[in-house]
Enzyme design. Sequence first.
Site, PDB file in Angstrom:
ATOM      1  N   HIS A  30      -2.928  -3.674  -6.026  1.00  0.00           N
ATOM      2  CA  HIS A  30      -3.311  -3.254  -4.676  1.00  0.00           C
ATOM      3  C   HIS A  30      -4.807  -3.503  -4.452  1.00  0.00           C
ATOM      4  O   HIS A  30      -5.653  -2.821  -5.026  1.00  0.00           O
ATOM      5  CB  HIS A  30      -2.959  -1.764  -4.493  1.00  0.00           C
ATOM      6  CG  HIS A  30      -3.202  -1.262  -3.118  1.00  0.00           C
ATOM      7  ND1 HIS A  30      -3.507   0.049  -2.835  1.00  0.00           N
ATOM      8  CD2 HIS A  30      -3.184  -1.905  -1.913  1.00  0.00           C
ATOM      9  CE1 HIS A  30      -3.677   0.183  -1.529  1.00  0.00           C
ATOM     10  NE2 HIS A  30      -3.488  -0.981  -0.961  1.00  0.00           N
ATOM     11  N   GLU A  88      -6.071  -1.186  -7.476  1.00  0.00           N
ATOM     12  CA  GLU A  88      -5.170  -0.198  -8.087  1.00  0.00           C
ATOM     13  C   GLU A  88      -4.058  -0.995  -8.775  1.00  0.00           C
ATOM     14  O   GLU A  88      -3.368  -1.775  -8.118  1.00  0.00           O
ATOM     15  CB  GLU A  88      -4.544   0.709  -7.020  1.00  0.00           C
ATOM     16  CG  GLU A  88      -5.457   1.783  -6.494  1.00  0.00           C
ATOM     17  CD  GLU A  88      -4.748   2.709  -5.505  1.00  0.00           C
ATOM     18  OE1 GLU A  88      -4.800   3.934  -5.692  1.00  0.00           O
ATOM     19  OE2 GLU A  88      -4.146   2.214  -4.534  1.00  0.00           O
ATOM     20  N   ASN A 144      -4.425   5.682  -0.740  1.00  0.00           N
ATOM     21  CA  ASN A 144      -3.952   6.093   0.586  1.00  0.00           C
ATOM     22  C   ASN A 144      -3.534   7.551   0.640  1.00  0.00           C
ATOM     23  O   ASN A 144      -3.537   8.153   1.710  1.00  0.00           O
ATOM     24  CB  ASN A 144      -2.836   5.160   1.044  1.00  0.00           C
ATOM     25  CG  ASN A 144      -3.420   3.846   1.518  1.00  0.00           C
ATOM     26  OD1 ASN A 144      -4.393   3.839   2.265  1.00  0.00           O
ATOM     27  ND2 ASN A 144      -2.872   2.738   1.050  1.00  0.00           N
ATOM     28  N   SER A 159       0.826  -1.209   0.000  1.00  0.00           N
ATOM     29  CA  SER A 159       0.000   0.000   0.000  1.00  0.00           C
ATOM     30  C   SER A 159       0.855   1.251   0.000  1.00  0.00           C
ATOM     31  O   SER A 159       0.329   2.342  -0.150  1.00  0.00           O
ATOM     32  CB  SER A 159      -0.934  -0.002   1.214  1.00  0.00           C
ATOM     33  OG  SER A 159      -0.212  -0.289   2.377  1.00  0.00           O
TER      34      SER A 159
END
Length: 284
Positions: free
Chosen positions: A141, A153, A191, A120
């Site tokens: 991800h 992702e 994130n 991440s």
Amino acid sequence: MSVQNTAVVGAGTMGNGIAHVFALHRYDVVLIDLDEALLEDARGTIERNLSRQVDKEVITPDEKAAALGRIALASDTAKGVQSADLVVEAVPEEQSIKADVFRTLDEHTPGEAILASNTSSISITWIADQTERPDQVVGMHFFNPVPVMTLVEVVRGQRTSDATFDTVADVAEDLEKNPVEVEDYPGFVSNRVLMPMINEAIFCVMQGVAEPEDIDTVMELGMNHPMGPLTLADFIGLDVCLQILEVLHDELGEDKYRPCPLLRRKVTAGQLGRKTGKGFFEYE
Ligand code: CAA
């Protein structure tokens, strides 16, 4: 390139979820972890989560049995990946651990295999540089709970080839996920946007703006978020949130990413969220 044999390295929450969706979508999967007890736990978790899907009539009992039959467990990474077309790494977010795993994968997978990371926050370009095949390394991800969340992702490192990117995006679609193309910058998109919100919610707790329950209620009812930011932080793990914020702060160098002192204090105290029974809230 066609993918049939997959391997997932790391049998924690993300790893078992990724193995679950591969097996359910007819990929053979070897789930690998050095810790044999964790592997057995992972199999139990996958079994329970497949049963939830049977109970909800999302899948049939036969599909559950077939999925379980496609999952093999291995505690030796070199052996477990020897016939993999695609490996997804989901080990703890520490550079030295990732580096060891990717060197092993590079040495023991077939030359054409694609090596993906579920990281991440660690740079895909850096991970790729641990191998002799940086064009075949990519970010994949997933989001927790993996069987439910429909986003992947797909992260392009500096040297990721188009062929690698396209293969992994196709596999993600085959898993009934929505692949989104993202460049390799700290925190990717998810994130980079999520963690400042969580961090700000923690500053609100620290400064006494409102009680934790009320901060979550504001975001649940006012913004229609399925979980408030503090419940979500507990769900992700406060240690993981801190680690991601540190990467954003160090690598982007802006004050807006500085982790809230209350987040540090909770992590230091071992109050990491759901997994330790206490974070911003308490759990059974
Ligand atoms: N496996 C299979 N099914 C599962 C599951 C699992 N592990 N967990 C939940 N489900 C299913 C349930 O059976 C239920 O199915 P139906 O909709 O068919 O009834 C559905 O998911 C919803 O679950 P629940 O009813 O138990 O609970 P809920 O409605 O409160 O939803 C939730 C739970 C899906 C987790 C929801 O609260 C949610 O979407 N939360 C936000 C999660 C999120 O943001 N995740 C991303 C975290 S960030 C990350 O992962 C990446 C990172 O880099 C940090």
